[in-house]
Design a protein around this motif. Sequence first.
Motif, PDB file in Angstrom:
ATOM      1  N   ILE A 147      -4.496   3.522   4.911  1.00  0.00           N
ATOM      2  CA  ILE A 147      -5.791   3.521   4.205  1.00  0.00           C
ATOM      3  C   ILE A 147      -6.807   4.369   4.981  1.00  0.00           C
ATOM      4  O   ILE A 147      -7.619   5.092   4.380  1.00  0.00           O
ATOM      5  CB  ILE A 147      -6.299   2.069   4.000  1.00  0.00           C
ATOM      6  N   GLU A 148      -6.748   4.316   6.301  1.00  0.00           N
ATOM      7  CA  GLU A 148      -7.650   5.161   7.116  1.00  0.00           C
ATOM      8  C   GLU A 148      -7.365   6.645   6.869  1.00  0.00           C
ATOM      9  O   GLU A 148      -8.289   7.451   6.790  1.00  0.00           O
ATOM     10  CB  GLU A 148      -7.492   4.817   8.604  1.00  0.00           C
ATOM     11  N   GLN A 149      -6.077   6.999   6.756  1.00  0.00           N
ATOM     12  CA  GLN A 149      -5.731   8.397   6.451  1.00  0.00           C
ATOM     13  C   GLN A 149      -6.317   8.853   5.135  1.00  0.00           C
ATOM     14  O   GLN A 149      -6.661  10.011   4.964  1.00  0.00           O
ATOM     15  CB  GLN A 149      -4.216   8.539   6.318  1.00  0.00           C
ATOM     16  N   PHE A 150      -6.363   7.918   4.155  1.00  0.00           N
ATOM     17  CA  PHE A 150      -6.957   8.256   2.857  1.00  0.00           C
ATOM     18  C   PHE A 150      -8.478   8.401   2.984  1.00  0.00           C
ATOM     19  O   PHE A 150      -9.155   8.752   2.025  1.00  0.00           O
ATOM     20  CB  PHE A 150      -6.636   7.186   1.808  1.00  0.00           C
ATOM     21  N   GLY A 151      -9.018   8.061   4.167  1.00  0.00           N
ATOM     22  CA  GLY A 151     -10.452   8.202   4.385  1.00  0.00           C
ATOM     23  C   GLY A 151     -11.272   7.087   3.767  1.00  0.00           C
ATOM     24  O   GLY A 151     -12.474   7.231   3.536  1.00  0.00           O
ATOM     25  N   LEU A 152     -10.634   5.959   3.503  1.00  0.00           N
ATOM     26  CA  LEU A 152     -11.329   4.864   2.825  1.00  0.00           C
ATOM     27  C   LEU A 152     -11.583   3.696   3.772  1.00  0.00           C
ATOM     28  O   LEU A 152     -10.835   3.480   4.728  1.00  0.00           O
ATOM     29  CB  LEU A 152     -10.502   4.378   1.635  1.00  0.00           C
ATOM     30  N   SER A 153     -12.649   2.959   3.478  1.00  0.00           N
ATOM     31  CA  SER A 153     -12.923   1.729   4.228  1.00  0.00           C
ATOM     32  C   SER A 153     -12.075   0.593   3.664  1.00  0.00           C
ATOM     33  O   SER A 153     -11.541   0.694   2.560  1.00  0.00           O
ATOM     34  CB  SER A 153     -14.396   1.377   4.122  1.00  0.00           C
TER      35      SER A 153
ATOM     36  N   ASN B  68       3.596  10.550   6.076  1.00  0.00           N
ATOM     37  CA  ASN B  68       2.276  10.001   6.382  1.00  0.00           C
ATOM     38  C   ASN B  68       2.073   8.571   5.885  1.00  0.00           C
ATOM     39  O   ASN B  68       1.327   7.819   6.481  1.00  0.00           O
ATOM     40  CB  ASN B  68       1.193  10.908   5.789  1.00  0.00           C
ATOM     41  N   VAL B  69       2.723   8.218   4.800  1.00  0.00           N
ATOM     42  CA  VAL B  69       2.526   6.868   4.250  1.00  0.00           C
ATOM     43  C   VAL B  69       3.656   5.928   4.669  1.00  0.00           C
ATOM     44  O   VAL B  69       3.414   4.783   5.028  1.00  0.00           O
ATOM     45  CB  VAL B  69       2.394   6.914   2.707  1.00  0.00           C
ATOM     46  N   TYR B  70       4.894   6.396   4.630  1.00  0.00           N
ATOM     47  CA  TYR B  70       6.018   5.523   5.005  1.00  0.00           C
ATOM     48  C   TYR B  70       6.300   5.566   6.506  1.00  0.00           C
ATOM     49  O   TYR B  70       6.920   4.651   7.036  1.00  0.00           O
ATOM     50  CB  TYR B  70       7.311   5.921   4.273  1.00  0.00           C
ATOM     51  N   GLY B  71       5.886   6.650   7.191  1.00  0.00           N
ATOM     52  CA  GLY B  71       6.192   6.789   8.612  1.00  0.00           C
ATOM     53  C   GLY B  71       7.587   7.306   8.876  1.00  0.00           C
ATOM     54  O   GLY B  71       8.154   7.070   9.951  1.00  0.00           O
ATOM     55  N   ALA B  72       8.156   8.040   7.927  1.00  0.00           N
ATOM     56  CA  ALA B  72       9.509   8.591   8.104  1.00  0.00           C
ATOM     57  C   ALA B  72       9.461   9.837   8.967  1.00  0.00           C
ATOM     58  O   ALA B  72       8.431  10.512   9.060  1.00  0.00           O
ATOM     59  CB  ALA B  72      10.108   8.930   6.741  1.00  0.00           C
ATOM     60  N   ASP B  73      10.613  10.157   9.566  1.00  0.00           N
ATOM     61  CA  ASP B  73      10.716  11.427  10.280  1.00  0.00           C
ATOM     62  C   ASP B  73      10.757  12.591   9.291  1.00  0.00           C
ATOM     63  O   ASP B  73      10.085  13.593   9.469  1.00  0.00           O
ATOM     64  CB  ASP B  73      11.994  11.455  11.138  1.00  0.00           C
ATOM     65  N   ASP B  74      11.567  12.415   8.266  1.00  0.00           N
ATOM     66  CA  ASP B  74      11.668  13.493   7.277  1.00  0.00           C
ATOM     67  C   ASP B  74      12.343  12.950   6.022  1.00  0.00           C
ATOM     68  O   ASP B  74      12.677  11.765   5.945  1.00  0.00           O
ATOM     69  CB  ASP B  74      12.473  14.679   7.832  1.00  0.00           C
TER      70      ASP B  74
ATOM     71  N   ALA C 256       0.822  -1.211   0.000  1.00  0.00           N
ATOM     72  CA  ALA C 256       0.000   0.000   0.000  1.00  0.00           C
ATOM     73  C   ALA C 256       0.857   1.262   0.000  1.00  0.00           C
ATOM     74  O   ALA C 256       0.432   2.313  -0.488  1.00  0.00           O
ATOM     75  CB  ALA C 256      -0.937  -0.003   1.205  1.00  0.00           C
ATOM     76  N   ASP C 257       2.083   1.188   0.557  1.00  0.00           N
ATOM     77  CA  ASP C 257       2.959   2.363   0.564  1.00  0.00           C
ATOM     78  C   ASP C 257       3.338   2.801  -0.846  1.00  0.00           C
ATOM     79  O   ASP C 257       3.518   3.972  -1.118  1.00  0.00           O
ATOM     80  CB  ASP C 257       4.231   2.097   1.404  1.00  0.00           C
ATOM     81  N   LEU C 258       3.466   1.849  -1.771  1.00  0.00           N
ATOM     82  CA  LEU C 258       3.811   2.197  -3.149  1.00  0.00           C
ATOM     83  C   LEU C 258       2.559   2.221  -4.034  1.00  0.00           C
ATOM     84  O   LEU C 258       2.163   3.262  -4.530  1.00  0.00           O
ATOM     85  CB  LEU C 258       4.844   1.202  -3.700  1.00  0.00           C
ATOM     86  N   GLY C 259       1.937   1.044  -4.212  1.00  0.00           N
ATOM     87  CA  GLY C 259       0.853   0.927  -5.186  1.00  0.00           C
ATOM     88  C   GLY C 259      -0.392   1.712  -4.824  1.00  0.00           C
ATOM     89  O   GLY C 259      -0.893   2.501  -5.628  1.00  0.00           O
ATOM     90  N   ALA C 260      -0.910   1.494  -3.631  1.00  0.00           N
ATOM     91  CA  ALA C 260      -2.173   2.152  -3.278  1.00  0.00           C
ATOM     92  C   ALA C 260      -1.989   3.665  -3.235  1.00  0.00           C
ATOM     93  O   ALA C 260      -2.850   4.417  -3.695  1.00  0.00           O
ATOM     94  CB  ALA C 260      -2.683   1.626  -1.935  1.00  0.00           C
ATOM     95  N   GLU C 261      -0.865   4.111  -2.701  1.00  0.00           N
ATOM     96  CA  GLU C 261      -0.628   5.565  -2.644  1.00  0.00           C
ATOM     97  C   GLU C 261      -0.682   6.169  -4.048  1.00  0.00           C
ATOM     98  O   GLU C 261      -1.323   7.200  -4.266  1.00  0.00           O
ATOM     99  CB  GLU C 261       0.755   5.821  -1.993  1.00  0.00           C
TER     100      GLU C 261
ATOM    101  N   THR D  22     -13.826   0.821  -1.787  1.00  0.00           N
ATOM    102  CA  THR D  22     -13.234   0.228  -0.590  1.00  0.00           C
ATOM    103  C   THR D  22     -11.941  -0.476  -0.983  1.00  0.00           C
ATOM    104  O   THR D  22     -11.692  -0.715  -2.166  1.00  0.00           O
ATOM    105  CB  THR D  22     -14.230  -0.703   0.143  1.00  0.00           C
ATOM    106  N   VAL D  23     -11.138  -0.792   0.010  1.00  0.00           N
ATOM    107  CA  VAL D  23      -9.805  -1.331  -0.237  1.00  0.00           C
ATOM    108  C   VAL D  23      -9.691  -2.715   0.413  1.00  0.00           C
ATOM    109  O   VAL D  23     -10.204  -2.920   1.518  1.00  0.00           O
ATOM    110  CB  VAL D  23      -8.721  -0.388   0.355  1.00  0.00           C
TER     111      VAL D  23
END
Lengths: 556, 556
Positions: free
Chosen positions: A367-373, A454-460, A303-308, A324-325
């Motif tokens: 996926i929740e951040q994207f606002g999707l079920s 937001n998607v990978y969880g990196a600091d920066d 999901a970090d690559l494809g879904a994003e 939905t996902v």
Amino acid sequence: MKTDIEIAQQATLKPIEAIAQQLDLTTDQWEPYGHTKAKLSDSLLKDLDDTSDGKIILVTSINPTPAGEGKSTVAVGLGQAFDKIGKNAAIALREPSMGPVMGLKGGAAGGGYSQLLPMEDINLHFTGDLHAITTANNALSAMIDNHIHRGNSLNIDPRRVEWKRVMDMNDRALRQMVVGLGGPTRGVPREDGFNITVASEVMAILCLATSLDDLKQRLARIVIGYTREEEPVTVNDLNMEGALTLLLKDALKPNLVQTTENTPAIIHGGPFANIAHGCNSMMATKTAAKLADYVVTEAGFGADLGAEKFLDIKSRVGGFDTSTVVIVATVRALKMHGGVSQDDLKQENVDALNGGMANLQKHIETIEQFGLSYVVAINKFPTDTDAETEFITTWCQARGVDVALTDVFASGGAGGTELAEKVVQKAEETPENVQYVYDTNDSIENKVRKVAQNVYGADDIALSAKAQKQLHFYEKQGWGHLPVCIAKTQYSLSDDPSLLGRPEGFTITIRELRPSIGAGFIVVLTGDMLTMPGLPKEPAALKMDITEEGNVTGLF
Amino acid sequence: MKTDIEIAQQATLKPIEAIAQQLDLTTDQWEPYGHTKAKLSDSLLKDLDDTSDGKIILVTSINPTPAGEGKSTVAVGLGQAFDKIGKNAAIALREPSMGPVMGLKGGAAGGGYSQLLPMEDINLHFTGDLHAITTANNALSAMIDNHIHRGNSLNIDPRRVEWKRVMDMNDRALRQMVVGLGGPTRGVPREDGFNITVASEVMAILCLATSLDDLKQRLARIVIGYTREEEPVTVNDLNMEGALTLLLKDALKPNLVQTTENTPAIIHGGPFANIAHGCNSMMATKTAAKLADYVVTEAGFGADLGAEKFLDIKSRVGGFDTSTVVIVATVRALKMHGGVSQDDLKQENVDALNGGMANLQKHIETIEQFGLSYVVAINKFPTDTDAETEFITTWCQARGVDVALTDVFASGGAGGTELAEKVVQKAEETPENVQYVYDTNDSIENKVRKVAQNVYGADDIALSAKAQKQLHFYEKQGWGHLPVCIAKTQYSLSDDPSLLGRPEGFTITIRELRPSIGAGFIVVLTGDMLTMPGLPKEPAALKMDITEEGNVTGLF
């Protein structure tokens, strides 16, 4: 259990007319390619403009093991399961690339009793789409070198030709070369290299275009390199967009086939999932949505690559809603994220599984951040133990996460009815209201930062000197408003493939940017991305054969 | 007059089912590729084993001008003319290569009212045969380099890899290159180059194979290079014949289309006419002979190259008879042979025409040596004057040579009925009893000498030091019994393109040999044969386009 190709050969295929009739297509809306393949008219989408859209279900996954987690198989199985529960569904997936089929994979059309058929054709030349893309890409290359050879009136800098040739082959010897050797009649020597065809910008463009005109305009905008004054040179400058569009006239038409259980499947396009957006074509997804109540589609890697990219690039450009996902997880991949080595994945290990759940947790949050079920699908493997699958189920239920154990590889659609029912429920109940991770008006740097954080969880993020220079240059060229397409390892949420599970406290290093102006995004490289695979020691091709009677072996 | 593509677009195509029905094909004997193209089953030839063979008419020509003399157009027109005079005919021709179509030619599917349709498809990707050949050729290349990279257990000498990669493109920059650069992960550096796809031995093999098994056995015999001890290395040594055959499973099936006047046309294969034998596929010719009373086929360039190879190689290997030969001549080519420069060919010049008749005379003598009957066809061009065409007619009649003025470009089949009637008469009256120029048991050197003396009119041959060494080596390898396939300029009977008319007192210099053991012949090079063309200053591709509605322009 039988091999994939045995199952495929024993399946009863319907004539493609029957599949077209299932979709209520009239005879002028499709044309046959053999008895079990067809191409849909490229005007079909326009013909069906007034028809309402079916619901689009996106299948994605956790970070995969090198063998993949069976996302395509789940997508095919889910499509078949919709049929089983009385819903009208179509599948819209990518078409395989022959390079990997001949190399490691041996096939890429689902598996077991959830396959796309005729798999022998889909895995090889199919209806020629990849060949047409190769040809268009290389016609442009020939034209560039011919232009330089014949006086170079556009002042193209031979050292700054970024457009590479392509081949649908795993051929490491072509990664880096010097062409144009042999004296003045053989062109101007320069460094060059081949990518695999699916890495061509032409593939990305074909997959985002919605008509012949849109295709032509996108092709015209391709930046092939720079002049000595570092001004971009485009396909339009070379006057080649007409010929390239002509070469792609049939490739733009989506392909219609069927699954092992005769569910209609529209299989079209297959761009690289790191340096491109990794989804099947816009034409296919949109057409499928006109023809069925539920469309099952997928996007490359986790999901970090494809879904994003599916959401931030494809659905934004296409202006369509994702209903939905489905997040595919496997016991073995989760155990790997919990620290088990690849060799030990077949042994029961609930502790490691517990440790690996953090990877799934992060993708759920994304996926929740994207606002999707979403629904989590556990794609069952024969080596999974009951204790392991029950652990995942309990874990999900404790968090209010919908989960379904699916066994579509061994059981076809019947192995996916629980998943299908949960997906229907989500699709009916939840609003289709995606929240993109970034705004296209953000700066390129901020777009990348938002995805990384937001998607990978990196600091920066950290930018190389080259990337900083490019950022400035790209914004100056007016390319700053484009979405970003980040190329990153699929194995980790970070840019370090060895950091499994849910790494924290890491930085994503941006090495280099590349403009895909025709496709309409900026490629952001976070490491050394290989765009031409090599063959393994024992290539899959060595097992391939066909008898005088036409029986095929060695595809799987 | 309308352009070719205008005529093509205004023609009324029958559905391909109707063409298949004209040939009495049952539905399991063909499969559709779109509504106006089909592939014939590769078992059709076996199914029809008991059916008697139709008569095979070979269309050849005098030494052409660089623009060609319209041999394909005459072949298509003659097929249509058979229909007009109530004879059941099929056309069996080569399929175009996209490289030249994008480069100088713009199209290669006949012309005017004698075209193959749908020309937009036939001139571009058609049914994907050339793409399959490209893929098989390059899969073998990737496997060779992978073998060397991964330890080279066969001890292949990287300096002696003779197998080149191919692309269906005019791309001079790929003629000579160094691949495998970039360090140990990118393979072993070596010199390499690309040929155009039609120059691949895989193309020659596909065009001579008569079944999947025959195809596989021929592929297995390909010599890809030599070990350090100079032993040949074959595809069989690499264990790749199964995969290559699988990649060619559909390409082996002949393609069925139609002409402007709905005459059935089987268009299949297109090997280079100098380094290969230059005829359409054996499968197509033999299948056509089972399906029609008269089959019109052609061979590349003039009778010295194409017809010689058609007879000495293809018809000998295929064990079929050639019924009669059509020798195409044009006023403009004959004037060129009489000394007129290319720029002045449009001006009437009967004196020059008289001087150029010697070229036609030699080709007539060649066909007579083969023991075959023939008709001379004057392919009319708008610039021809009555005095000129009458001169040729009178010249022929004075020598008892059957001649017909044909105007199939402007008038379709109606412009070729005189030719068709004369061909029928010859075919019915004369015995089918070819006298090959050489015996396959002759030494390689003597085979070449016989062709040079009897077909080209040379005094003798001269061998380079390299060719002498190779002759010895080839005979030692047991390759001495194979037919020879001589690559020579098409413009002259000699090996010097500037010697027009009927040169005398010349020697043919043999520069080099190449083994095509899979195809089953020894290629004999008489000069620097270019196997990868380049693009001209203004490539035809620059005029190509397609509108949103699908209207194609720029093919001709």
